[in-house]
Design a protein around this motif. Structure first.
Motif, mmCIF file in Angstrom:
data_model
loop_
_atom_site.group_PDB
_atom_site.id
_atom_site.type_symbol
_atom_site.label_atom_id
_atom_site.label_comp_id
_atom_site.label_asym_id
_atom_site.label_seq_id
_atom_site.Cartn_x
_atom_site.Cartn_y
_atom_site.Cartn_z
ATOM 1 N N LYS A 1 0.861 -1.020 0.050
ATOM 2 C CA LYS A 1 0.055 0.069 0.030
ATOM 3 C C LYS A 1 1.119 1.105 -0.106
ATOM 4 O O LYS A 1 2.009 1.134 0.335
ATOM 5 C CB LYS A 1 -0.961 -0.141 1.218
ATOM 6 C CG LYS A 1 -1.935 1.127 1.229
ATOM 7 C CD LYS A 1 -2.656 1.053 2.470
ATOM 8 C CE LYS A 1 -4.118 1.986 1.960
ATOM 9 N NZ LYS A 1 -5.030 1.833 3.195
ATOM 10 N N GLY A 2 0.402 2.337 -0.529
ATOM 11 C CA GLY A 2 1.227 3.586 -0.341
ATOM 12 C C GLY A 2 1.458 4.351 0.858
ATOM 13 O O GLY A 2 0.829 3.761 1.723
ATOM 14 N N GLY A 3 2.002 5.048 0.863
ATOM 15 C CA GLY A 3 2.086 5.911 2.083
ATOM 16 C C GLY A 3 3.512 5.404 3.283
ATOM 17 O O GLY A 3 3.388 6.198 4.181
ATOM 18 N N VAL A 4 3.942 4.435 2.924
ATOM 19 C CA VAL A 4 5.080 3.972 3.781
ATOM 20 C C VAL A 4 6.359 4.399 3.518
ATOM 21 O O VAL A 4 7.324 4.192 4.080
ATOM 22 C CB VAL A 4 5.217 2.672 4.018
ATOM 23 C CG1 VAL A 4 3.947 2.138 4.599
ATOM 24 C CG2 VAL A 4 5.666 1.842 2.687
ATOM 25 N N ASP B 1 3.917 2.887 -10.529
ATOM 26 C CA ASP B 1 2.396 3.182 -9.732
ATOM 27 C C ASP B 1 1.593 4.157 -10.734
ATOM 28 O O ASP B 1 1.755 5.288 -10.472
ATOM 29 C CB ASP B 1 2.825 3.878 -8.431
ATOM 30 C CG ASP B 1 1.495 4.107 -7.708
ATOM 31 O OD1 ASP B 1 0.416 3.752 -8.085
ATOM 32 O OD2 ASP B 1 1.615 4.524 -6.525
ATOM 33 N N GLU C 1 -1.383 4.754 -11.209
ATOM 34 C CA GLU C 1 -2.541 5.519 -10.488
ATOM 35 C C GLU C 1 -1.827 6.882 -9.710
ATOM 36 O O GLU C 1 -2.860 7.689 -9.596
ATOM 37 C CB GLU C 1 -3.387 4.796 -9.648
ATOM 38 C CG GLU C 1 -3.798 3.737 -10.690
ATOM 39 C CD GLU C 1 -5.349 2.942 -10.096
ATOM 40 O OE1 GLU C 1 -5.698 3.618 -9.182
ATOM 41 O OE2 GLU C 1 -5.528 1.944 -10.186
ATOM 42 N N ALA C 2 -0.742 6.535 -9.148
ATOM 43 C CA ALA C 2 -0.242 7.989 -8.612
ATOM 44 C C ALA C 2 1.209 8.029 -8.751
ATOM 45 O O ALA C 2 2.036 7.819 -7.739
ATOM 46 C CB ALA C 2 -0.732 7.790 -6.976
ATOM 47 N N ASN D 1 5.022 8.971 -8.742
ATOM 48 C CA ASN D 1 5.415 10.265 -8.087
ATOM 49 C C ASN D 1 7.128 10.130 -8.242
ATOM 50 O O ASN D 1 7.847 10.886 -7.615
ATOM 51 C CB ASN D 1 4.964 10.490 -6.859
ATOM 52 C CG ASN D 1 5.064 9.494 -5.658
ATOM 53 O OD1 ASN D 1 5.636 8.544 -6.128
ATOM 54 N ND2 ASN D 1 4.034 9.155 -4.943
ATOM 55 N N ALA E 1 0.912 0.542 -5.430
ATOM 56 C CA ALA E 1 0.073 0.274 -4.378
ATOM 57 C C ALA E 1 -0.571 -0.900 -4.479
ATOM 58 O O ALA E 1 -1.279 -1.149 -5.704
ATOM 59 C CB ALA E 1 -0.487 1.481 -3.759
ATOM 60 N N GLY F 1 -6.241 11.110 -3.534
ATOM 61 C CA GLY F 1 -5.610 10.683 -4.929
ATOM 62 C C GLY F 1 -4.600 9.337 -4.804
ATOM 63 O O GLY F 1 -4.324 8.354 -5.531
ATOM 64 N N LYS F 2 -3.720 9.413 -3.574
ATOM 65 C CA LYS F 2 -2.532 8.498 -3.395
ATOM 66 C C LYS F 2 -2.581 8.071 -1.910
ATOM 67 O O LYS F 2 -3.311 8.414 -1.133
ATOM 68 C CB LYS F 2 -1.345 9.077 -3.680
ATOM 69 C CG LYS F 2 -0.797 10.331 -2.716
ATOM 70 C CD LYS F 2 0.631 10.582 -3.041
ATOM 71 C CE LYS F 2 1.307 11.475 -1.849
ATOM 72 N NZ LYS F 2 1.950 10.832 -0.791
ATOM 73 N N GLY F 3 -1.876 6.954 -1.774
ATOM 74 C CA GLY F 3 -1.803 6.207 -0.613
ATOM 75 C C GLY F 3 -1.273 6.911 0.401
ATOM 76 O O GLY F 3 -0.189 7.892 -0.043
ATOM 77 N N GLY F 4 -1.440 6.855 1.790
ATOM 78 C CA GLY F 4 -0.544 7.375 2.628
ATOM 79 C C GLY F 4 -0.978 9.059 3.200
ATOM 80 O O GLY F 4 -0.314 9.664 3.709
ATOM 81 N N LYS G 1 -5.955 9.319 4.507
ATOM 82 C CA LYS G 1 -7.467 8.945 4.105
ATOM 83 C C LYS G 1 -8.168 8.172 5.038
ATOM 84 O O LYS G 1 -9.235 8.508 5.722
ATOM 85 C CB LYS G 1 -7.338 8.445 2.645
ATOM 86 C CG LYS G 1 -8.836 7.956 2.052
ATOM 87 C CD LYS G 1 -8.549 7.478 0.776
ATOM 88 C CE LYS G 1 -7.839 6.224 0.697
ATOM 89 N NZ LYS G 1 -8.340 5.018 1.473
ATOM 90 N N SER G 2 -7.511 6.992 5.450
ATOM 91 C CA SER G 2 -8.216 6.231 6.293
ATOM 92 C C SER G 2 -8.233 6.808 7.710
ATOM 93 O O SER G 2 -9.413 6.626 8.327
ATOM 94 C CB SER G 2 -7.582 4.820 6.466
ATOM 95 O OG SER G 2 -7.502 4.266 5.222
ATOM 96 N N ASP H 1 -11.333 -0.363 0.184
ATOM 97 C CA ASP H 1 -10.110 -0.598 -0.335
ATOM 98 C C ASP H 1 -9.599 -1.938 -0.472
ATOM 99 O O ASP H 1 -8.846 -2.508 0.594
ATOM 100 C CB ASP H 1 -9.248 0.313 0.525
ATOM 101 C CG ASP H 1 -7.750 0.396 0.281
ATOM 102 O OD1 ASP H 1 -7.457 -0.539 -1.034
ATOM 103 O OD2 ASP H 1 -6.938 0.892 0.790
#
Ligand code: SF4
Ligand code: SF4
Ligand code: SF4
Ligand code: SF4
Lengths: 296, 290
Positions: free
Chosen positions: A9-12, A37, A39-40, A42, A179, B8-11, B14-15, B38
């Motif tokens: 998953k993203g964000g880590v 990725d 869809e996003a 970067n 992700a 739009g993106k993870g992290g 959002k959750s 999700d």
């Protein structure tokens, strides 16, 4: 060699760490970087890319379209669409919601009036290539809003990258995976020689990375783990216990460090922007281990 | 009424926003059902500190061939948009189960009745979990190794619609592909959670675009508002006619509550107020909820 970096998953911090690893390895190895990725994407932003040398539209997604003129409003398509993508608009016309259509063509097959529903190929996104200011090439993709098939974009990116490897005589392909665990990730991990997983010490991230690892196992690729924000949750041993159980070597732990988000805002790899920060030191050690144990 | 929270993106948090907003809405007396769509990385139960319960398999159609009847005409293979059916040189069809989306196009075109039989395949699960916060959580979870998340998003959303009480409150996956569109479809309000970093801003534009294409009124919540250039997010929101309804500062308390699986809105921390305020705004805009 093909290395895929994934997290479930993203964000880590996967892309930030990837950008830094690319920066640290660029002088010793030749490679092409792939931002999978779609869809996003970067990685390009994080490597300061502002212009693309070459862009290719990806035509390939299919969506159904209904010709309102010949439609007899029998509603069969509406009943049979497996994903509920057909609706009746205010004028009573049957219409396909192109933002959710999967392009399976079931509606076209069941429609009694020949030629009323056609499956049309549409653009699903764009794939582009550039040479980063650090000297190595980067391939990146962007899925169009509401389109299916991001996995196919990733597959095409990797084909382009393979061609570049041959043309430019590059040793490695380093893929920053998408992700999730769906088609994009399967396309990212498929064909890789090694997977590097990145997770942070939270139950959520552990659950995500375990799911990504199942996809890795499916491809029988050796996996390694990097723990990011290692100190945000001191009591949590879940990642270590899991890695030990599965025999996944831990390449290193990166402490939570504000220089990481700050470097993101500056659009530079943290090891370049803040070479002496705690995070940068940890990432440098990890790059050394990757050089020794994986790239050789 | 249906509200979707997306980003739009993870992290981007959002959750965290979804979970806290749901708890805050319930505290204010709104009946709701929470759907975690999700399906590739469902985590809301972890943030809510509950264990998934009432597992139910999601089965999907897949063709099984009765080779004694099949005339090897290859029609099934030709029609399959997923290329899930391969044929031998003599025309004998074989299925590659992982690629099959269960759409039944092959079954529809097969000219011989009984040559394609009803097969079933497990693609994931749905869960219906009672939470201690007074609402039910519906979770969709895709099996590892499955390519397509759309069928599971559809199944989980149906399940949530079937058991819903009051407001249907949806948390979507990251990104702006068509499974996200499916999750937010028919929402009365889309709440886009963003970050004022260059990456966050780039993805914010995509989610605002999706909201616009789908004709759903969209709000923006800026998370970690003090990290970066939030003016740019405001500018984008204006461009799309979206309101910025909340700004959440970077906060160790929020990180801690995330890690511990305790919604911060139930604590005495000042951050709790932000979510309660946001919940009130949602209720006003929906005319007091349902
Ligand atoms: S192509 Fe498939 S998904 Fe799209 S509208 Fe037709 S039946 Fe539905
Ligand atoms: S099946 Fe064909 S004729 Fe019937 S409503 Fe759909 S498009 Fe119209
Ligand atoms: S059900 Fe659809 S995806 Fe599966 S084999 Fe048949 S045509 Fe292909
Ligand atoms: S369409 Fe039916 S008869 Fe023709 S090859 Fe496929 S299963 Fe056999």
């Amino acid at each position: 060699m093909q290395i895929a970096i994934a997290s479930g998953k993203g964000g880590v911090g996967k892309s930030t760490i990837t950008a830094s690893l690319l920066y640290l390895l660029k002088d010793r190895y030749s490679f092409v970087a792939v931002d999978a990725d779609a869809e996003a994407p970067n990685l390009g932003l994080l490597l300061g890319v502002t212009e693309w040398e070459e862009e290719r539209e990806h035509i390939g997604a299919k969506v159904a379209r209904i010709n309102t003129e010949s439609c007899v409003r029998c509603g069969i398509c509406y009943e049979r669409c497996p994903y509920g993508c057909i609706y009746i608009d205010d004028d009573g016309n049957y219409v396909v919601n192109e933002l959710t259509c999967e392009g399976c063509n079931v509606c076209g097959l069941v429609c009694p009036v020949a030629g009323t529903i056609n499956l049309e190929e549409v653009r699903s996104g764009i794939i582009r290539k550039t040479t980063t200011k650090y000297g190595f090439p980067l391939i990146s993709a962007q899925l169009d809003v509401g389109k299916p098939e991001s996995g196919k974009l990733v597959t095409e990116e990797k084909e382009w990258a393979s061609k570049l490897m041959k043309e430019l005589n590059l040793e490695h392909m380093i893929v920053d995976s998408a992700a999730g665990i769906g088609c994009q990730v399967i396309a990212s991990l498929g064909g890789a020689d090694v997977a590097i997983l990145i997770a942070e010490p939270t139950p959520a991230s552990l659950s995500d990375v375990q799911r990504a690892y199942k996809v890795v196992q499916h491809f029988r690729e050796p996996a390694y783990l990097i723990i990011n924000k290692a100190d945000i949750n001191p009591g949590f041993r879940g990642l270590h216990e899991w890695a030990e159980r599965e025999g996944i070597p831990i390449l290193g732990e990166i402490p939570y460090d504000r220089t990481i988000p700050e470097s993101m805002v500056m659009l530079r790899p943290v090891v370049e922007a803040f070479p002496n920060s705690r995070a940068s030191e940890a990432i440098r050690k990890i790059a050394e281990r990757i050089a020794e144990e994986i790239l050789g | 009424m249906q509200i979707a929270v997306s980003g739009g993106k993870g992290g981007t948090g959002k959750s965290t926003v979804a979970v806290n907003l749901a708890v805050a809405l319930k505290k204010l007396g709104t009946e709701l059902t929470f759907a975690d769509l999700d399906v590739e990385a469902p985590n809301d139960h972890l943030l809510l500190g509950v264990e998934l319960a009432n597992e139910e398999p999601v089965m999907q159609f897949m063709p099984r061939f009765d080779y004694s009847k099949c005339i090897k005409c290859r029609k099934c293979a030709e029609v399959c948009e997923e290329h899930a059916i391969i044929t031998m040189r003599d025309g004998t069809p074989f299925l590659m189960p992982n690629l099959c989306s269960g759409c039944r196009a092959c079954e529809i075109v097969c000219p011989v009745s009984g040559a394609i039989l009803e097969g079933q395949r497990l693609i994931g699960h749905t869960y219906v979990t009672k939470t201690p916060y007074g609402f039910t959580l519906v979770t969709g979870k895709l099996m590892e190794g499955e390519e397509r998340s759309m069928p599971l998003v559809v199944a989980a959303k149906k399940k949530a619609q079937a058991i819903r009480e009051g407001l249907l409150f949806i948390d979507t996956a990251a990104g702006t592909g068509n499974t996200v569109s499916k999750a937010i479809e028919f929402s009365d309000l889309l709440i886009a959670v963003t970050e004022p970093t260059p990456l966050g801003i780039h993805d914010t534009e995509l989610i605002l675009e999706l909201g616009k294409l789908m004709g759903i009124p969209t709000w923006v919540v800026i998370n970690r508002a003090d990290l970066g250039e939030k003016e740019k997010v405001h500018g984008l929101a204006r461009k799309y006619g979206a309101d910025v309804v909340a700004e959440i500062p970077y906060s160790e308390n929020i990180v801690r509550s995330y890690v511990e699986g305790k919604p911060i809105v139930l604590t005495g921390y000042p951050e709790a107020e932000i979510f309660t305020g946001l919940a009130k705004k949602v209720l006003e805009s929906l005319g007091g909820g349902e």
